[in-house]
Design a protein around this motif. Structure first.
Motif, PDB file in Angstrom:
ATOM      1  N   GLY A 219     -21.158  17.532   6.072  1.00  0.00           N
ATOM      2  CA  GLY A 219     -19.981  17.914   4.936  1.00  0.00           C
ATOM      3  C   GLY A 219     -19.844  16.874   4.387  1.00  0.00           C
ATOM      4  O   GLY A 219     -20.350  16.165   3.515  1.00  0.00           O
ATOM      5  N   THR A 220     -18.389  16.015   4.740  1.00  0.00           N
ATOM      6  CA  THR A 220     -18.002  15.099   4.057  1.00  0.00           C
ATOM      7  C   THR A 220     -17.023  14.121   5.131  1.00  0.00           C
ATOM      8  O   THR A 220     -16.644  14.903   6.049  1.00  0.00           O
ATOM      9  CB  THR A 220     -17.119  15.390   2.969  1.00  0.00           C
ATOM     10  N   MET A 221     -16.787  12.989   4.977  1.00  0.00           N
ATOM     11  CA  MET A 221     -15.851  12.404   5.656  1.00  0.00           C
ATOM     12  C   MET A 221     -15.040  11.146   5.011  1.00  0.00           C
ATOM     13  O   MET A 221     -15.730  10.916   3.845  1.00  0.00           O
ATOM     14  CB  MET A 221     -16.654  11.466   6.911  1.00  0.00           C
ATOM     15  N   TYR A 222     -13.988  10.616   5.280  1.00  0.00           N
ATOM     16  CA  TYR A 222     -13.317   9.846   4.979  1.00  0.00           C
ATOM     17  C   TYR A 222     -12.875   8.952   5.842  1.00  0.00           C
ATOM     18  O   TYR A 222     -12.629   9.215   7.036  1.00  0.00           O
ATOM     19  CB  TYR A 222     -12.073  10.219   3.913  1.00  0.00           C
ATOM     20  N   GLY A 223     -12.788   7.412   5.628  1.00  0.00           N
ATOM     21  CA  GLY A 223     -12.055   6.528   6.354  1.00  0.00           C
ATOM     22  C   GLY A 223     -10.880   5.928   5.386  1.00  0.00           C
ATOM     23  O   GLY A 223     -11.422   5.307   4.378  1.00  0.00           O
ATOM     24  N   ALA A 224      -9.452   6.287   5.865  1.00  0.00           N
ATOM     25  CA  ALA A 224      -8.392   5.589   4.982  1.00  0.00           C
ATOM     26  C   ALA A 224      -8.152   4.347   5.746  1.00  0.00           C
ATOM     27  O   ALA A 224      -7.630   4.344   7.042  1.00  0.00           O
ATOM     28  CB  ALA A 224      -7.409   6.559   5.080  1.00  0.00           C
ATOM     29  N   HIS A 225      -8.017   3.208   5.088  1.00  0.00           N
ATOM     30  CA  HIS A 225      -7.365   1.916   5.745  1.00  0.00           C
ATOM     31  C   HIS A 225      -6.551   1.305   5.127  1.00  0.00           C
ATOM     32  O   HIS A 225      -6.179   1.355   3.737  1.00  0.00           O
ATOM     33  CB  HIS A 225      -8.627   1.095   5.985  1.00  0.00           C
ATOM     34  N   ARG A 226      -5.519   0.522   5.851  1.00  0.00           N
ATOM     35  CA  ARG A 226      -4.501  -0.142   5.707  1.00  0.00           C
ATOM     36  C   ARG A 226      -4.433  -1.334   6.348  1.00  0.00           C
ATOM     37  O   ARG A 226      -5.006  -1.286   7.352  1.00  0.00           O
ATOM     38  CB  ARG A 226      -3.093   0.432   5.536  1.00  0.00           C
ATOM     39  N   GLU A 229      -2.797  -5.738  11.967  1.00  0.00           N
ATOM     40  CA  GLU A 229      -2.491  -7.169  12.331  1.00  0.00           C
ATOM     41  C   GLU A 229      -3.335  -8.216  11.304  1.00  0.00           C
ATOM     42  O   GLU A 229      -4.219  -7.807  10.991  1.00  0.00           O
ATOM     43  CB  GLU A 229      -2.805  -7.475  13.859  1.00  0.00           C
ATOM     44  N   PRO A 230      -2.722  -9.323  11.390  1.00  0.00           N
ATOM     45  CA  PRO A 230      -3.825 -10.283  10.547  1.00  0.00           C
ATOM     46  C   PRO A 230      -5.147 -10.387  10.768  1.00  0.00           C
ATOM     47  O   PRO A 230      -5.561 -10.307  12.122  1.00  0.00           O
ATOM     48  CB  PRO A 230      -3.132 -11.934  10.877  1.00  0.00           C
ATOM     49  N   GLY A 231      -5.982 -10.285   9.987  1.00  0.00           N
ATOM     50  CA  GLY A 231      -7.483  -9.981   9.938  1.00  0.00           C
ATOM     51  C   GLY A 231      -8.192  -8.516  10.428  1.00  0.00           C
ATOM     52  O   GLY A 231      -9.239  -8.581  10.778  1.00  0.00           O
ATOM     53  N   GLN A 232      -7.013  -7.663  10.448  1.00  0.00           N
ATOM     54  CA  GLN A 232      -7.478  -6.278  11.126  1.00  0.00           C
ATOM     55  C   GLN A 232      -7.224  -5.516  10.035  1.00  0.00           C
ATOM     56  O   GLN A 232      -6.145  -5.573   9.226  1.00  0.00           O
ATOM     57  CB  GLN A 232      -6.730  -6.101  12.184  1.00  0.00           C
ATOM     58  N   ARG A 233      -7.897  -4.209   9.862  1.00  0.00           N
ATOM     59  CA  ARG A 233      -7.494  -3.072   9.283  1.00  0.00           C
ATOM     60  C   ARG A 233      -7.214  -1.789  10.315  1.00  0.00           C
ATOM     61  O   ARG A 233      -7.746  -1.904  11.113  1.00  0.00           O
ATOM     62  CB  ARG A 233      -8.668  -2.480   8.505  1.00  0.00           C
ATOM     63  N   HIS A 234      -6.373  -0.964   9.696  1.00  0.00           N
ATOM     64  CA  HIS A 234      -5.966   0.008  10.527  1.00  0.00           C
ATOM     65  C   HIS A 234      -6.748   1.160   9.969  1.00  0.00           C
ATOM     66  O   HIS A 234      -6.521   1.636   8.658  1.00  0.00           O
ATOM     67  CB  HIS A 234      -4.525   0.590  10.694  1.00  0.00           C
ATOM     68  N   TYR A 235      -7.576   1.954  10.714  1.00  0.00           N
ATOM     69  CA  TYR A 235      -8.407   3.164  10.011  1.00  0.00           C
ATOM     70  C   TYR A 235      -7.828   4.324  10.504  1.00  0.00           C
ATOM     71  O   TYR A 235      -7.509   4.610  11.425  1.00  0.00           O
ATOM     72  CB  TYR A 235      -9.891   2.898  10.210  1.00  0.00           C
ATOM     73  N   ARG A 236      -7.883   5.378   9.695  1.00  0.00           N
ATOM     74  CA  ARG A 236      -8.052   6.804  10.205  1.00  0.00           C
ATOM     75  C   ARG A 236      -9.094   7.401   9.512  1.00  0.00           C
ATOM     76  O   ARG A 236      -9.334   7.473   8.355  1.00  0.00           O
ATOM     77  CB  ARG A 236      -6.614   7.418   9.693  1.00  0.00           C
TER      78      ARG A 236
END
Ligand code: FES
Ligand SMILES: [Fe+2]
Length: 439
Positions: A219-226, A229-236
């Motif tokens: 189907g489809t997918m997304y990865g939303a990131h913000r 911590e320093p040097g890291q992204r938080h993904y959903r």
């Protein structure tokens, strides 16, 4: 913008409609296995705009069929679920779970033609605590879906339903609309309200995420990131899976084995059917660092009693008739919505759009690209099936969907979003491997 013609394709699922015909190619979760007792009362079912009944016979087998008796169309819901079949109360014809007429007591023996009569029954399978029905035209149905949760035994799953009073698509799109989380569910929560190790903090700090979106085999997918911590992204990460499934992003990716079907009952009612592996970790804590619950986030799962009405199953107690128990005083003070419970909040906004959302009224933006990508994919598949019988995604190769998992995690900001996904998949916990080996 979704054109009027495409919008019509997306929202209508009755017999003969392009989307309805696409959906009918797949196995459909029709009801919970626990809703049917051997020789118990039949269940009224609405599926894709069609009125059906489901019943369990004396041997435990399940039948799903058109609710109309093939004699003179009296409803088999009124029928007697007797030894080995359901008997119509009008003239006594009896049908087994395959729809075969097995008794025709109102005609003389030499006039009996029961072997020529079949109720309109559908192939049925029970699996993962659910009754699955195949409404399509193939003589041999396609293989069953191979979503990870759907492969687990029922005793390892929590399986439940919730009805929404709106079109299936707007209900489903709530699960692939990522940017609402920092508003609808946590709009008044400040980053400093969270404990330092609470991942919810990232969403309160950066309410507009960056997206990666792609078509997939399922189907489809997304990865939303913000930033995290320093040097890291938080993904959903979240997925849409053909024809009406989602994997929502709310939970740690490593063991997040959760899937939801958004089954159209008709075009203005949808049954959400959810399977959750019991080993799945809970989502990030809904408790503030001072130990108090974050406003509006505590579960509120009160249901009205189920009734035998076509739309009487699995209705929430907070609903449009009571404005979802919205508390304006709480809304002005501490909770963004004044509505208690994350799922209730989702329910309220998607139902508030109206029975079938008017796509011409929308103004979709960059944060809605997962929605527009998914609509395009659905329209393409429905048109291709209708025009030249193109086999829809994953129908004959359901294992392709095993590449899908949703959830949240942190990853180095030097890693591309797709690579971050692949790495996390490789590190995941896969209970189905053990479950399959034990079969
Ligand atoms: S209508 Fe059902 S037996 Fe006559
Ligand atoms: Fe939500």
């Amino acid at each position: 913008m979704t054109s009027k013609r495409d919008s019509e394709i997306l929202v209508h699922t009755g017999p003969g409609t392009p989307m309805g015909e696409l959906m009918r190619q797949y196995w459909i979760p029709a009801c919970l296995s626990s809703e049917l007792a051997a020789d118990g009362a039949p269940l009224r079912l609405m599926l894709l705009g069609e009125r059906m009944i489901a019943f369990r016979d004396s041997q435990g087998r399940v039948g799903v069929m058109d609710h109309r008796c093939p004699h003179r169309c009296a409803s088999l819901f009124l029928g007697r679920n007797e030894q080995g079949g359901i008997r119509c109360v009008y003239h006594g014809w009896k049908f087994d779970v395959t729809g075969q007429c097995v008794d025709m007591p109102n005609v003389l023996p030499h006039e009996d033609f029961k072997h020529k009569v079949k109720a309109r029954a559908f192939p049925v399978v029970e699996r993962a605590g659910l009754v699955w029905a195949y409404l399509g035209a193939r003589a041999v149905p396609p293989p069953l879906p191979e979503f990870e949760a759907a492969r687990l035994p029922a005793d390892q799953l929590r399986v439940f339903c919730v009805q929404r009073e709106c079109n299936w698509l707007q209900a489903l799109e709530g699960d692939i609309d990522n940017s609402h989380f920092g508003f609808l569910h946590g709009g008044l929560v400040k980053p400093e309200d969270y404990a330092p190790d609470n991942r919810g903090r990232y969403m309160a700090t950066h309410r507009a995420p960056t997206y990666g979106i792609t078509d997939t085999p399922w189907g489809t997918m997304y990865g939303a990131h913000r930033p995290a911590e320093p040097g890291q992204r938080h993904y959903r990460f979240a997925h849409f899976l053909f024809p009406f499934w989602t994997m929502p992003p709310d939970g740690p990716f490593v063991d997040h084995i959760v899937i939801r079907a958004w089954v159209p009952m008709d075009d203005t009612h949808t049954m959400m059917v959810q399977m959750v592996w019991k080993g799945t970790s809970p989502p990030f804590s809904r408790t503030a660092k001072d130990g108090t619950p974050l406003p509006g986030t505590q579960p509120n799962d009160a249901f009205l009693p189920n009734t035998s009405d076509w739309f009487g199953r699995w209705r929430r107690a907070s609903n449009p008739s009571n404005d979802y128990l919205i508390d304006r005083e709480v809304q002005s003070r501490s909770s963004y919505t004044g509505i208690q419970g994350v799922d209730n909040q989702d329910q309220a906004v998607t139902e508030s759009m109206g029975p079938i959302v008017d796509h011409a009224f929308e103004h979709l933006g960059p944060s809605d690209r997962m929605i527009t990508t998914t609509r395009r994919r659905l329209i393409r598949a429905a048109k291709a099936w209708k025009s030249d019988g193109a086999v829809p995604p994953c129908l004959d190769d359901p294992q392709a969907a095993l590449g899908a998992r949703s959830g949240d995690f942190a990853a180095p900001d030097t890693v591309d979003w797709r690579e971050a996904y692949d790495r996390e998949m490789a590190a995941g916990i896969f209970p189905t491997v053990a479950a399959r080996a034990a079969e």
